[in-house]
Scaffold this motif. Structure first.
Motif, PDB file in Angstrom:
ATOM      1  N   LEU A 169       0.635  -1.263   0.182  1.00  0.00           N
ATOM      2  CA  LEU A 169      -0.063   0.082  -0.043  1.00  0.00           C
ATOM      3  C   LEU A 169       0.708   1.327   0.041  1.00  0.00           C
ATOM      4  N   GLU A 176       3.197   1.166  -3.668  1.00  0.00           N
ATOM      5  CA  GLU A 176       2.214   1.029  -5.098  1.00  0.00           C
ATOM      6  C   GLU A 176       1.604   2.417  -5.438  1.00  0.00           C
ATOM      7  N   LYS A 177       2.005   3.111  -6.144  1.00  0.00           N
ATOM      8  CA  LYS A 177       1.178   4.395  -6.344  1.00  0.00           C
ATOM      9  C   LYS A 177      -0.117   4.402  -6.891  1.00  0.00           C
ATOM     10  N   ASP A 178      -0.297   3.164  -7.816  1.00  0.00           N
ATOM     11  CA  ASP A 178      -1.460   3.125  -8.342  1.00  0.00           C
ATOM     12  C   ASP A 178      -2.662   2.694  -7.578  1.00  0.00           C
ATOM     13  N   SER A 179      -3.309   3.134  -6.891  1.00  0.00           N
ATOM     14  CA  SER A 179      -4.378   2.799  -5.796  1.00  0.00           C
ATOM     15  C   SER A 179      -5.564   1.927  -6.508  1.00  0.00           C
ATOM     16  N   THR A 180      -5.491   1.958  -8.043  1.00  0.00           N
ATOM     17  CA  THR A 180      -6.616   1.423  -8.690  1.00  0.00           C
ATOM     18  C   THR A 180      -6.278  -0.139  -9.127  1.00  0.00           C
ATOM     19  N   HIS A 238      -3.825  -3.848  -4.741  1.00  0.00           N
ATOM     20  CA  HIS A 238      -4.167  -2.437  -3.758  1.00  0.00           C
ATOM     21  C   HIS A 238      -5.687  -2.382  -3.166  1.00  0.00           C
ATOM     22  N   GLN A 239      -6.591  -2.510  -3.983  1.00  0.00           N
ATOM     23  CA  GLN A 239      -8.171  -2.311  -3.582  1.00  0.00           C
ATOM     24  C   GLN A 239      -8.546  -3.533  -2.777  1.00  0.00           C
ATOM     25  N   ARG A 288      -6.947  -2.830   0.878  1.00  0.00           N
ATOM     26  CA  ARG A 288      -7.842  -1.705   1.611  1.00  0.00           C
ATOM     27  C   ARG A 288      -8.953  -2.257   1.962  1.00  0.00           C
TER      28      ARG A 288
END
Length: 230
Positions: free
Chosen positions: A189, A192-196, A200-201, A204
């Motif tokens: 988390l 990784e800059k891309d939260s999409t 990552h999801q 979260r």
């Protein structure tokens, strides 16, 4: 201050994803609180201590000394959340011990809140064990975990009536990725800059599930007839 939570992640079956859930929960609590103490009671390799060696201790419930050492740590209201990855081989002995020494009663007396996270499965042994726990543990301290990567079908009806924590399945290539000993959910988390991204999801979402669980269940209650003197 709320009671100190003790999360017991358990199943009488093999390969249901207990260690994965223990890893997720341990990393979430470490991120949220700054501290957590996890216990690895497992015969399998790799196990929790291999993934999180700096916050995990091994424990043994096969002899009296090991049992007492573990229980002394679990009933301590020190504000540090505890996570137990309970191996299938120790399932019966652990809960038998809880009844015999009055662990749940002592936990409540010492401002400790046990929360049982039972990882559901469709086999007969799992169903029988769940029924035993359901008649021993006060709601809402018994939570069913539906790990959809392992159990693609619906939970057995009895398990689905209780509060359920649903862990969505990941594609196999991502499951292989997170199974590496060097992988950290919180580290991913943060870096990784891309939260999409799907992973990552997924992380979260699971962290949010644990946060909501903690808010809704504190203080948890314990074994019927043993929780407190009336």
């Amino acid at each position: 201050m709320p009671p100190t939570p003790v999360y017991i992640i358990c199943s009488p079956g093999l390969q249901v994803g207990k260690t994965l859930i223990a890893r997720l929960l341990s990393e979430f609590l470490l991120l949220k609180n700054g501290s957590v103490l996890s216990f690895d009671i497992s015969l399998r390799e790799p196990s929790l201590v291999d993934y999180l060696p700096t916050i995990t201790e091994t424990a043994d419930v096969t002899d009296t000394w090991g049992k007492m050492q573990l229980m002394d740590r679990l009933i301590l209201d020190d504000g540090v959340a505890k996570v137990i990855d309970l191996g299938f081989h120790a399932f019966d002995e652990f809960f038998k011990m809880c009844i015999e020494i009055g662990f749940m009663r002592e936990a409540v007396r010492n401002r400790v809140a046990p929360i049982i996270l039972f990882v559901g499965s469709a086999d007969r042994v799992s169903s029988r064990s769940y029924e035993v726990l359901r008649h021993q543990i006060r709601a809402p301290a018994l939570i069913t975990v539906h790990n959809q990567f392992v159990l693609r079908s619906e939970l057995p009806e009895a398990m689905d009536r209780a509060p359920v924590l649903r862990i969505f399945a990941l594609p196999q290539f991502l499951k292989t990725y997170i199974d590496r000993l060097t992988f950290s959910f919180t580290g991913y988390l943060r870096h990784e800059k891309d939260s999409t991204t799907e992973l990552h999801q997924w992380i979260r979402r699971n962290y949010t599930l644990f946060r909501d669980l903690e808010l809704s269940l504190m203080p948890a209650r314990s074994f019927r007839g043993q929780a407190m003197n009336r």
